[in-house]
Design a protein around this motif. Structure first.
Motif, PDB file in Angstrom:
ATOM      1  N   GLU A   1      11.423 -40.175  77.628  1.00  0.00           N
ATOM      2  CA  GLU A   1      10.540 -40.510  76.493  1.00  0.00           C
ATOM      3  C   GLU A   1      11.334 -41.268  75.437  1.00  0.00           C
ATOM      4  O   GLU A   1      12.500 -40.957  75.181  1.00  0.00           O
ATOM      5  CB  GLU A   1       9.986 -39.212  75.870  1.00  0.00           C
TER       6      GLU A   1
ATOM      7  N   VAL B   1      15.827 -40.819  72.202  1.00  0.00           N
ATOM      8  CA  VAL B   1      15.142 -40.579  73.473  1.00  0.00           C
ATOM      9  C   VAL B   1      15.275 -39.117  73.902  1.00  0.00           C
ATOM     10  O   VAL B   1      16.170 -38.395  73.462  1.00  0.00           O
ATOM     11  CB  VAL B   1      15.726 -41.482  74.595  1.00  0.00           C
ATOM     12  N   SER B   2      14.349 -38.727  74.782  1.00  0.00           N
ATOM     13  CA  SER B   2      14.496 -37.469  75.526  1.00  0.00           C
ATOM     14  C   SER B   2      14.897 -37.861  76.945  1.00  0.00           C
ATOM     15  O   SER B   2      14.389 -38.850  77.484  1.00  0.00           O
ATOM     16  CB  SER B   2      13.173 -36.709  75.574  1.00  0.00           C
TER      17      SER B   2
ATOM     18  N   GLU C   1      18.167 -34.470  74.153  1.00  0.00           N
ATOM     19  CA  GLU C   1      17.798 -35.568  73.252  1.00  0.00           C
ATOM     20  C   GLU C   1      19.052 -36.265  72.749  1.00  0.00           C
ATOM     21  O   GLU C   1      20.117 -35.646  72.632  1.00  0.00           O
ATOM     22  CB  GLU C   1      16.984 -35.041  72.066  1.00  0.00           C
TER      23      GLU C   1
ATOM     24  N   ASP D   1      17.522 -46.536  70.112  1.00  0.00           N
ATOM     25  CA  ASP D   1      16.375 -45.652  70.358  1.00  0.00           C
ATOM     26  C   ASP D   1      16.794 -44.189  70.412  1.00  0.00           C
ATOM     27  O   ASP D   1      17.829 -43.841  70.995  1.00  0.00           O
ATOM     28  CB  ASP D   1      15.712 -45.989  71.709  1.00  0.00           C
TER      29      ASP D   1
ATOM     30  N   ARG E   1       9.877 -45.829  66.755  1.00  0.00           N
ATOM     31  CA  ARG E   1      10.951 -46.572  66.091  1.00  0.00           C
ATOM     32  C   ARG E   1      10.617 -46.826  64.621  1.00  0.00           C
ATOM     33  O   ARG E   1       9.493 -47.168  64.298  1.00  0.00           O
ATOM     34  CB  ARG E   1      11.146 -47.922  66.791  1.00  0.00           C
TER      35      ARG E   1
ATOM     36  N   ASN F   1      15.793 -48.960  65.126  1.00  0.00           N
ATOM     37  CA  ASN F   1      16.167 -47.926  64.151  1.00  0.00           C
ATOM     38  C   ASN F   1      17.385 -48.307  63.304  1.00  0.00           C
ATOM     39  O   ASN F   1      18.206 -47.474  62.944  1.00  0.00           O
ATOM     40  CB  ASN F   1      16.400 -46.576  64.860  1.00  0.00           C
TER      41      ASN F   1
ATOM     42  N   ARG G   1      20.651 -40.522  71.246  1.00  0.00           N
ATOM     43  CA  ARG G   1      20.404 -41.914  70.838  1.00  0.00           C
ATOM     44  C   ARG G   1      21.119 -42.841  71.811  1.00  0.00           C
ATOM     45  O   ARG G   1      22.269 -42.604  72.187  1.00  0.00           O
ATOM     46  CB  ARG G   1      20.975 -42.146  69.420  1.00  0.00           C
TER      47      ARG G   1
ATOM     48  N   LYS H   1      11.263 -42.130  71.473  1.00  0.00           N
ATOM     49  CA  LYS H   1      10.626 -41.690  70.213  1.00  0.00           C
ATOM     50  C   LYS H   1      10.179 -42.923  69.408  1.00  0.00           C
ATOM     51  O   LYS H   1      10.734 -44.010  69.569  1.00  0.00           O
ATOM     52  CB  LYS H   1      11.616 -40.873  69.366  1.00  0.00           C
TER      53      LYS H   1
END
Length: 294
Positions: A59, A45-46, A3, A43, A63, A74, A5, A61
């Motif tokens: 993925e 994200v995964s 995970e 964002d 916002r 964000n 950003r 997440k």
């Protein structure tokens, strides 16, 4: 699955930073295109990766905020830089920025730069505007290029925040960033900064680590129209109106021609600055004149 950003987007690649400060070059999955979703800088994200230069975002997440121009998510605050002189202080333009930021539910901070270029009377006038905005609830700083401390005192606004800096051309956005971090070397005074026109239009958006916070290096807002704001939602973008709207006699009051309006009463008795109300009416008319969207 890891995970992080997205801190930069460039030529179809997304650069994802993890908590341990590692950066991975990723592509978006095809499924995002099919769903018409575009990963944005900012964002969370995964992602999966084989090595640091070959990853895939799996993925995005939810916002907390999203801007279209510049494309970024964000954001926790917007610093609006406006100049006292050259270009002259323009409260209508400042209010336009504030309305756009408020409509996104993002906290706004105001920096008024180039105070040293003003006469004594000019400084007095700008300080009166500062008092109005502070009364509304906006933190408002006056900056002077002669006073090195004035730029250092802004650094605490950056700490622990994800900030976008907005303002018209020539107000000193790049100068402020360069003062905060001399390693940035951002070009100052380029007319291409204007409102995203010129050389900067194709430039990537990137989050830069400054003073324990993240700052978006972007031309700011390339559009200052109110296309996403409806007439009935405009007054909620003025905090001092928002606090009084429930006292209007009529629900859905637009605070223009309606009787028994709490906003107009507050303007009449000096609780709301008349220039703010005049700008509200100007923006309301602009929204009403907008061509309908189908």
């Amino acid at each position: 699955m890891a995970e992080g950003r997205i801190i930069k987007a460039l030529s179809g690649f997304y650069y994802v930073q993890t908590e341990d400060q590692q950066i991975y070059q990723c592509r978006g999955r095809g499924v995002f295109r099919n769903q018409n979703i575009t990963p944005l800088v900012g964002d969370f994200v995964s992602f999966e990766y084989e090595d640091p230069s070959e990853g895939y975002i799996m993925e995005i997440k939810p916002r907390s905020s999203e801007l279209v121009r510049p494309p970024i998510s964000n954001i926790t605050q917007a610093i609006i830089v406006t100049s006292a002189k050259a270009p002259d202080f323009n409260q209508t333009l400042l209010d336009r920025f504030l309305v756009l930021i408020e409509s996104k539910g993002i906290k706004a901070v105001i920096f008024i730069s180039k105070l040293d270029l003003l006469t004594v009377d000019g400084k007095k006038k700008v300080k009166e505007y500062q008092a109005v905005y502070k009364e509304i609830g906006y933190e408002t700083e006056l900056l002077s290029t002669e006073d090195a401390d004035s730029f250092q005192k802004v650094s605490h606004y950056i700490k622990d925040e994800v900030t976008v800096i907005a303002g018209q051309s020539g107000v000193g956005k790049s100068s402020i960033l360069n003062m905060l971090d001399g390693t940035l070397g951002l070009k100052t005074g380029e007319i291409s900064e204007s409102l995203g026109r010129g050389k900067h239009t194709t430039r990537h958006v990137e989050l830069i680590d400054i003073h324990e916070g993240l700052v978006a290096d972007t031309p700011g807002f390339s559009s200052l129209d109110f296309n996403e704001i409806e007439a009935e939602d405009l007054s909620a973008c003025f905090p001092e109106f928002r606090a009084r709207m429930q006292d209007c006699k009529f629900r859905g009051c637009l605070h223009a021609k309606e009787p028994k309006c709490a906003i107009k009463a507050a303007v009449a008795n000096g609780e709301i600055a008349s220039f703010r109300y005049d700008n509200y009416l100007k923006f309301l008319e602009e929204i009403k004149m907008r061509k309908p969207r189908y």
